[in-house]
Scaffold this motif. Structure first.
Motif, PDB file in Angstrom:
ATOM      1  N   GLN A  18       3.587 -42.565  -6.158  1.00 26.04           N
ATOM      2  CA  GLN A  18       4.629 -43.052  -5.243  1.00 26.04           C
ATOM      3  C   GLN A  18       4.529 -42.354  -3.885  1.00 26.04           C
ATOM      4  OE1 GLN A  18       8.656 -43.700  -6.571  1.00 26.04           O
ATOM      5  NE2 GLN A  18       8.081 -43.638  -8.721  1.00 26.04           N
TER       6      GLN A  18
ATOM      7  N   GLU B 110      13.079 -46.875  -6.255  1.00 17.81           N
ATOM      8  CA  GLU B 110      13.851 -47.149  -7.482  1.00 17.81           C
ATOM      9  C   GLU B 110      13.985 -48.638  -7.819  1.00 17.81           C
ATOM     10  OE1 GLU B 110      14.779 -44.933  -5.298  1.00 17.81           O
ATOM     11  OE2 GLU B 110      14.522 -43.084  -6.460  1.00 17.81           O
ATOM     12  N   ASN B 111      14.153 -49.465  -6.790  1.00 24.42           N
ATOM     13  CA  ASN B 111      14.469 -50.874  -7.083  1.00 24.42           C
ATOM     14  C   ASN B 111      13.254 -51.792  -7.142  1.00 24.42           C
ATOM     15  OD1 ASN B 111      17.211 -50.259  -7.184  1.00 24.42           O
ATOM     16  ND2 ASN B 111      17.273 -50.260  -4.934  1.00 24.42           N
ATOM     17  N   THR B 112      12.069 -51.234  -7.145  1.00 25.31           N
ATOM     18  CA  THR B 112      10.875 -52.079  -7.215  1.00 25.31           C
ATOM     19  C   THR B 112       9.963 -51.580  -8.329  1.00 25.31           C
ATOM     20  OG1 THR B 112       9.364 -50.790  -5.824  1.00 25.31           O
ATOM     21  CG2 THR B 112      10.945 -52.194  -4.674  1.00 25.31           C
TER      22      THR B 112
ATOM     23  N   GLU C 133       4.236 -57.212  -7.603  1.00 25.21           N
ATOM     24  CA  GLU C 133       5.512 -57.400  -8.313  1.00 25.21           C
ATOM     25  C   GLU C 133       5.282 -58.036  -9.686  1.00 25.21           C
ATOM     26  OE1 GLU C 133       9.031 -56.426  -8.360  1.00 25.21           O
ATOM     27  OE2 GLU C 133       8.734 -56.844  -6.233  1.00 25.21           O
TER      28      GLU C 133
ATOM     29  N   THR D 239       7.477 -52.306   0.256  1.00 27.22           N
ATOM     30  CA  THR D 239       7.820 -53.151  -0.907  1.00 27.22           C
ATOM     31  C   THR D 239       6.530 -53.702  -1.502  1.00 27.22           C
ATOM     32  OG1 THR D 239       8.069 -54.971   0.633  1.00 27.22           O
ATOM     33  CG2 THR D 239      10.095 -53.943  -0.126  1.00 27.22           C
TER      34      THR D 239
ATOM     35  N   GLY E 211       8.648 -48.055  -8.453  1.00 30.54           N
ATOM     36  CA  GLY E 211       9.481 -46.992  -9.018  1.00 30.54           C
ATOM     37  C   GLY E 211       9.084 -46.614 -10.436  1.00 30.54           C
ATOM     38  N   ARG E 212       8.286 -47.460 -11.098  1.00 29.31           N
ATOM     39  CA  ARG E 212       7.842 -47.138 -12.466  1.00 29.31           C
ATOM     40  C   ARG E 212       6.574 -46.280 -12.474  1.00 29.31           C
ATOM     41  NH1 ARG E 212       7.504 -52.317 -16.157  1.00 29.31           N
ATOM     42  NH2 ARG E 212       6.827 -50.703 -17.606  1.00 29.31           N
TER      43      ARG E 212
END
Ligand code: AMP
Length: 249
Positions: A15, A3-5, A31, A25, A8-9
């Motif tokens: 995933q 969710e927080n990286t 990123e 990560t 998550g999209r």
């Protein structure tokens, strides 16, 4: 799941696959690059192998193929990754296989030096992603087995090595067969003027991402150079052979 990286999209199927691969990560290039690519932008990436760049470009492309399904057209892939060497093409194709294990996304890896039989079979099975070296790709195009008119995402990987290896005429030929409307990604470890010129011909209003060479993920590998007897050499022409040893630290 992530969710927080930026992971998550991505589609859940991707995933799951990256979780299985043990990624927790995103690396810096992932990123930075993945959000642009998910938005459909063109990209110039200055990054070496070892930074996680393959996932940085492959995950958004696979995400597009999973989310925007189209009727499969045999011999007309939707994504094309061009690699300068067989080794890099095989490595990239292994990653495609790994990331798409829960998504139904057939692929083909087209390299020279081996029979085209299995590669043609993969194309006929409806490969949506093609990872290829320029020579074999052009060969299969000339035979009327592969067409690039439906390519939606194009990646030129290790562009500086492509130019060093004299592939510029082949690359120009390949680009001329791509549709005008497409997403183009351009990766190179170095950006001397001829490489930048080629980038300018390929991308449109690109986002730009640079990852410094100090932070590749391969820094966890110790490398040593050893001089060994000729009889144990690597086939190089010097009388003393040079071998490299890599061990995980
Ligand atoms: P590449 O630069 O694409 O050749 O990747 C170098 C290595 O890093 C490969 O073994 C990848 O599987 C691995 N890798 C890529 N992304 C990640 C990540 N987010 N977490 C851990 N390992 C990764």
């Amino acid at each position: 799941m992530f969710e927080n990286t930026v992971f998550g999209r991505l589609d859940q199927k991707l995933q799951h696959a990256i979780k299985d691969a043990g990624y927790e990560t995103p690396t810096p290039i992932q990123e930075k690059a993945i959000p642009y690519l998910l938005d459909g932008r063109d990209l110039i990436g200055c990054a070496q192998t070892g930074t996680g760049k393959t996932a940085a470009f492959m995950l958004p492309i696979l995400n597009h193929l999973v989310r925007v399904r189209r009727p499969r057209r045999i011999g007309h892939p939707r994504a094309l990754v061009l690699s300068p060497t067989r080794e890099l093409a095989v490595q990239t194709a292994e990653n495609v296989k790994r990331y798409s294990k829960y998504a139904e996304l057939p692929f083909a890896c087209l390299i020279g030096g081996v029979s085209q039989y299995g590669q043609v079979k993969d194309i006929k099975k409806g490969a949506e992603t093609v990872v290829a070296c320029p020579g074999r790709l052009i060969d299969l195009m000339n035979q009327g087995i592969l067409y690039l008119d439906q390519v939606e995402c194009f990646v030129l990987d290790e562009a500086d090595r492509m130019l060093d290896m004299g592939f510029l005429p082949d690359i120009r030929r390949i680009i001329s067969k791509l549709p005008k409307s497409r997403q183009s990604l351009f990766f190179s470890a170095t950006m001397p003027p001829p490489v930048l010129k080629l980038a300018g011909e390929l991308v449109h209003d690109p986002a730009s991402v640079t990852i410094s060479p100090e932070t590749p993920t391969v820094e966890k590998i110790n490398q040593k150079v050893m001089f060994v007897a000729k009889s144990h050499g690597t086939g190089l022409s010097s009388s003393r052979r040079c071998a490299t040893a890599r061990t995980a630290s």
